[in-house]
Design a protein around this motif. Structure first.
Motif, PDB file in Angstrom:
ATOM      1  N   LEU A  11     -14.272  -0.813  13.265  1.00 43.15           N
ATOM      2  CA  LEU A  11     -14.549  -2.243  13.219  1.00 43.15           C
ATOM      3  C   LEU A  11     -13.435  -3.051  12.580  1.00 43.15           C
ATOM      4  O   LEU A  11     -13.466  -4.270  12.588  1.00 43.15           O
ATOM      5  CB  LEU A  11     -15.861  -2.497  12.462  1.00 43.15           C
ATOM      6  N   VAL A  12     -12.455  -2.386  11.996  1.00 41.75           N
ATOM      7  CA  VAL A  12     -11.337  -3.067  11.362  1.00 41.75           C
ATOM      8  C   VAL A  12     -10.056  -2.458  11.899  1.00 41.75           C
ATOM      9  O   VAL A  12      -9.767  -1.299  11.635  1.00 41.75           O
ATOM     10  CB  VAL A  12     -11.379  -2.917   9.823  1.00 41.75           C
ATOM     11  N   LEU A  13      -9.292  -3.234  12.655  1.00 34.68           N
ATOM     12  CA  LEU A  13      -8.092  -2.682  13.265  1.00 34.68           C
ATOM     13  C   LEU A  13      -7.063  -2.300  12.211  1.00 34.68           C
ATOM     14  O   LEU A  13      -6.496  -1.224  12.269  1.00 34.68           O
ATOM     15  CB  LEU A  13      -7.482  -3.705  14.233  1.00 34.68           C
ATOM     16  N   SER A  14      -6.834  -3.177  11.266  1.00 34.88           N
ATOM     17  CA  SER A  14      -5.819  -2.860  10.265  1.00 34.88           C
ATOM     18  C   SER A  14      -5.922  -3.817   9.094  1.00 34.88           C
ATOM     19  O   SER A  14      -6.485  -4.906   9.205  1.00 34.88           O
ATOM     20  CB  SER A  14      -4.405  -2.940  10.855  1.00 34.88           C
ATOM     21  N   ILE A  15      -5.368  -3.397   7.972  1.00 34.62           N
ATOM     22  CA  ILE A  15      -5.189  -4.251   6.799  1.00 34.62           C
ATOM     23  C   ILE A  15      -3.699  -4.387   6.565  1.00 34.62           C
ATOM     24  O   ILE A  15      -2.941  -3.415   6.676  1.00 34.62           O
ATOM     25  CB  ILE A  15      -5.883  -3.647   5.557  1.00 34.62           C
ATOM     26  N   GLU A  16      -3.255  -5.589   6.257  1.00 37.21           N
ATOM     27  CA  GLU A  16      -1.837  -5.812   6.038  1.00 37.21           C
ATOM     28  C   GLU A  16      -1.316  -4.936   4.901  1.00 37.21           C
ATOM     29  O   GLU A  16      -2.048  -4.543   3.998  1.00 37.21           O
ATOM     30  CB  GLU A  16      -1.578  -7.287   5.716  1.00 37.21           C
ATOM     31  N   GLU A  17      -0.009  -4.686   4.943  1.00 37.75           N
ATOM     32  CA  GLU A  17       0.616  -3.808   3.958  1.00 37.75           C
ATOM     33  C   GLU A  17       0.528  -4.369   2.542  1.00 37.75           C
ATOM     34  O   GLU A  17       0.356  -3.640   1.575  1.00 37.75           O
ATOM     35  CB  GLU A  17       2.085  -3.580   4.339  1.00 37.75           C
ATOM     36  N   GLY A  18       0.646  -5.682   2.399  1.00 36.05           N
ATOM     37  CA  GLY A  18       0.591  -6.292   1.079  1.00 36.05           C
ATOM     38  C   GLY A  18      -0.831  -6.397   0.561  1.00 36.05           C
ATOM     39  O   GLY A  18      -1.743  -6.786   1.295  1.00 36.05           O
ATOM     40  N   MET A  19      -1.015  -6.050  -0.708  1.00 39.05           N
ATOM     41  CA  MET A  19      -2.347  -6.097  -1.328  1.00 39.05           C
ATOM     42  C   MET A  19      -2.235  -6.783  -2.681  1.00 39.05           C
ATOM     43  O   MET A  19      -1.300  -6.540  -3.435  1.00 39.05           O
ATOM     44  CB  MET A  19      -2.893  -4.683  -1.517  1.00 39.05           C
ATOM     45  N   GLY A  20      -3.191  -7.653  -2.978  1.00 39.58           N
ATOM     46  CA  GLY A  20      -3.230  -8.316  -4.269  1.00 39.58           C
ATOM     47  C   GLY A  20      -4.284  -7.700  -5.168  1.00 39.58           C
ATOM     48  O   GLY A  20      -5.327  -7.249  -4.689  1.00 39.58           O
ATOM     49  N   VAL A  21      -4.014  -7.659  -6.462  1.00 40.11           N
ATOM     50  CA  VAL A  21      -4.984  -7.211  -7.462  1.00 40.11           C
ATOM     51  C   VAL A  21      -5.107  -8.302  -8.508  1.00 40.11           C
ATOM     52  O   VAL A  21      -4.099  -8.823  -9.005  1.00 40.11           O
ATOM     53  CB  VAL A  21      -4.564  -5.884  -8.123  1.00 40.11           C
ATOM     54  N   GLU A  22      -6.357  -8.650  -8.837  1.00 43.90           N
ATOM     55  CA  GLU A  22      -6.621  -9.718  -9.797  1.00 43.90           C
ATOM     56  C   GLU A  22      -7.589  -9.221 -10.861  1.00 43.90           C
ATOM     57  O   GLU A  22      -8.515  -8.465 -10.564  1.00 43.90           O
ATOM     58  CB  GLU A  22      -7.229 -10.926  -9.085  1.00 43.90           C
ATOM     59  N   LEU A  23      -7.386  -9.653 -12.085  1.00 44.22           N
ATOM     60  CA  LEU A  23      -8.276  -9.311 -13.193  1.00 44.22           C
ATOM     61  C   LEU A  23      -8.697 -10.578 -13.912  1.00 44.22           C
ATOM     62  O   LEU A  23      -7.855 -11.317 -14.426  1.00 44.22           O
ATOM     63  CB  LEU A  23      -7.571  -8.373 -14.180  1.00 44.22           C
ATOM     64  N   ASP A  24     -10.004 -10.870 -13.899  1.00 45.16           N
ATOM     65  CA  ASP A  24     -10.566 -11.910 -14.753  1.00 45.16           C
ATOM     66  C   ASP A  24     -10.974 -11.250 -16.063  1.00 45.16           C
ATOM     67  O   ASP A  24     -11.771 -10.310 -16.057  1.00 45.16           O
ATOM     68  CB  ASP A  24     -11.788 -12.559 -14.099  1.00 45.16           C
ATOM     69  N   PHE A  25     -10.464 -11.728 -17.175  1.00 44.52           N
ATOM     70  CA  PHE A  25     -10.683 -11.029 -18.430  1.00 44.52           C
ATOM     71  C   PHE A  25     -11.169 -11.962 -19.527  1.00 44.52           C
ATOM     72  O   PHE A  25     -10.965 -13.174 -19.498  1.00 44.52           O
ATOM     73  CB  PHE A  25      -9.411 -10.315 -18.902  1.00 44.52           C
ATOM     74  N   LYS A  26     -11.822 -11.351 -20.508  1.00 44.75           N
ATOM     75  CA  LYS A  26     -12.155 -12.000 -21.771  1.00 44.75           C
ATOM     76  C   LYS A  26     -11.984 -10.955 -22.848  1.00 44.75           C
ATOM     77  O   LYS A  26     -12.785 -10.037 -22.976  1.00 44.75           O
ATOM     78  CB  LYS A  26     -13.570 -12.551 -21.771  1.00 44.75           C
ATOM     79  N   PHE A  27     -10.898 -11.053 -23.587  1.00 42.36           N
ATOM     80  CA  PHE A  27     -10.592 -10.110 -24.658  1.00 42.36           C
ATOM     81  C   PHE A  27     -11.102 -10.634 -25.998  1.00 42.36           C
ATOM     82  O   PHE A  27     -11.114 -11.841 -26.231  1.00 42.36           O
ATOM     83  CB  PHE A  27      -9.080  -9.890 -24.790  1.00 42.36           C
TER      84      PHE A  27
ATOM     85  N   LEU B   8       0.827  -1.209   0.000  1.00 39.77           N
ATOM     86  CA  LEU B   8       0.000   0.000   0.000  1.00 39.77           C
ATOM     87  C   LEU B   8       0.858   1.254   0.000  1.00 39.77           C
ATOM     88  O   LEU B   8       0.525   2.246  -0.652  1.00 39.77           O
ATOM     89  CB  LEU B   8      -0.919  -0.006   1.222  1.00 39.77           C
ATOM     90  N   GLY B   9       1.969   1.219   0.718  1.00 41.58           N
ATOM     91  CA  GLY B   9       2.831   2.392   0.801  1.00 41.58           C
ATOM     92  C   GLY B   9       3.433   2.794  -0.527  1.00 41.58           C
ATOM     93  O   GLY B   9       3.815   3.961  -0.713  1.00 41.58           O
ATOM     94  N   ASP B  10       3.532   1.848  -1.473  1.00 41.23           N
ATOM     95  CA  ASP B  10       4.071   2.181  -2.795  1.00 41.23           C
ATOM     96  C   ASP B  10       3.236   3.255  -3.485  1.00 41.23           C
ATOM     97  O   ASP B  10       3.745   4.015  -4.317  1.00 41.23           O
ATOM     98  CB  ASP B  10       4.104   0.937  -3.689  1.00 41.23           C
ATOM     99  N   PHE B  11       1.936   3.304  -3.139  1.00 42.75           N
ATOM    100  CA  PHE B  11       1.023   4.270  -3.763  1.00 42.75           C
ATOM    101  C   PHE B  11       0.524   5.310  -2.748  1.00 42.75           C
ATOM    102  O   PHE B  11      -0.538   5.897  -2.915  1.00 42.75           O
ATOM    103  CB  PHE B  11      -0.164   3.528  -4.403  1.00 42.75           C
TER     104      PHE B  11
END
Length: 227
Positions: free
Chosen positions: A207-223, A195-198
């Motif tokens: 209700l949410v103490l924290s989210i870990e620093e690492g985040m994943g991004v996924e794209l399901d695609f049909k080109f 997250l810090g990269d951006f």
């Protein structure tokens, strides 16, 4: 009938006559530039997801959090060598449409309330979607994917490029698993970043103490490949 015509210049009179004749007979025809290939994502309901780990207040346990949206548009262009044409390529995600999954209530709050609080927090406090409404990925290089592209079968490769979120642009690499079938390419692309990269601060919510620093991004695609 769906037709494709290979041609370097769709504006030529003879090519226009062929297209007009095909349409007059009720056919759907595309003119494909033999030295350029576009993969258009917009028509096939793609999905983008973020995936992280959060610590839930009062529960003292870690859990996965997944947010998703189908508000994705754009295309990727390749030249005759299979190289990405970055000037003609971009994928855009409408960040305000991201919605997270929440199945269970927490601390007396309903799952819907928790999901709504999280989504508002991600949109307004983390991504600042009012100021930066879109996330953008501009691919610059496909590693392990060479022309001519496969007519069928599966292919794993990497798609390198520049990701922009929260007003910050950084290079990232997506690992892509794709299946080729005629003019269609389907599959999933995945990457991870901190997250810090951006300049995204790790969230602290009631209700949410924290989210870990690492985040994943996924794209399901049909080109759909087109000229």
């Amino acid at each position: 009938m769906k037709l494709a015509m290979l041609a370097r210049n769709a504006a030529l009179y003879s090519h226009k006559r062929i297209v007009a004749a095909a349409k007059a007979r009720g056919h759907d025809i595309d003119v494909i530039d033999t030295l350029r290939c576009y993969m258009n994502i917009a028509a096939h309901r793609p999905e983008v997801r973020y995936r992280g780990r959060e610590t839930v207040a009062g529960a003292a346990v870690m859990g996965d959090v997944v947010g998703r949206t189908k508000a994705v548009s754009g295309s990727i262009a390749f030249d005759k060598t299979g190289a990405v044409d970055a000037a003609q390529s971009k994928l855009v995600v409408e960040l305000a449409t991201l919605k997270s999954e929440q199945k269970d209530p927490i601390n007396g709050r309903s799952a819907d309330d928790i999901g709504r609080l999280r989504d508002n927090f991600v949109r307004d406090r983390l991504l600042h979607a009012d100021k930066f409404p879109n996330g953008e990925f501009v691919p610059t290089k496909a590693v392990g994917l060479d022309a001519p592209f496969p007519a069928s079968g599966k292919k794993d490769f990497q798609l390198q490029g520049n990701l922009t979120a929260n007003g910050v642009t950084k290079p990232v690499t997506f690992d892509v698993s794709a299946t080729f079938s005629g003019n269609e390419v389907t599959g999933t692309a995945k990457t991870r970043f901190n997250l810090g990269d951006f300049n995204i601060e790790r969230p602290t919510l009631t209700l949410v103490l924290s989210i870990e620093e690492g985040m994943g991004v996924e794209l399901d695609f049909k080109f759909t490949k087109a000229g």
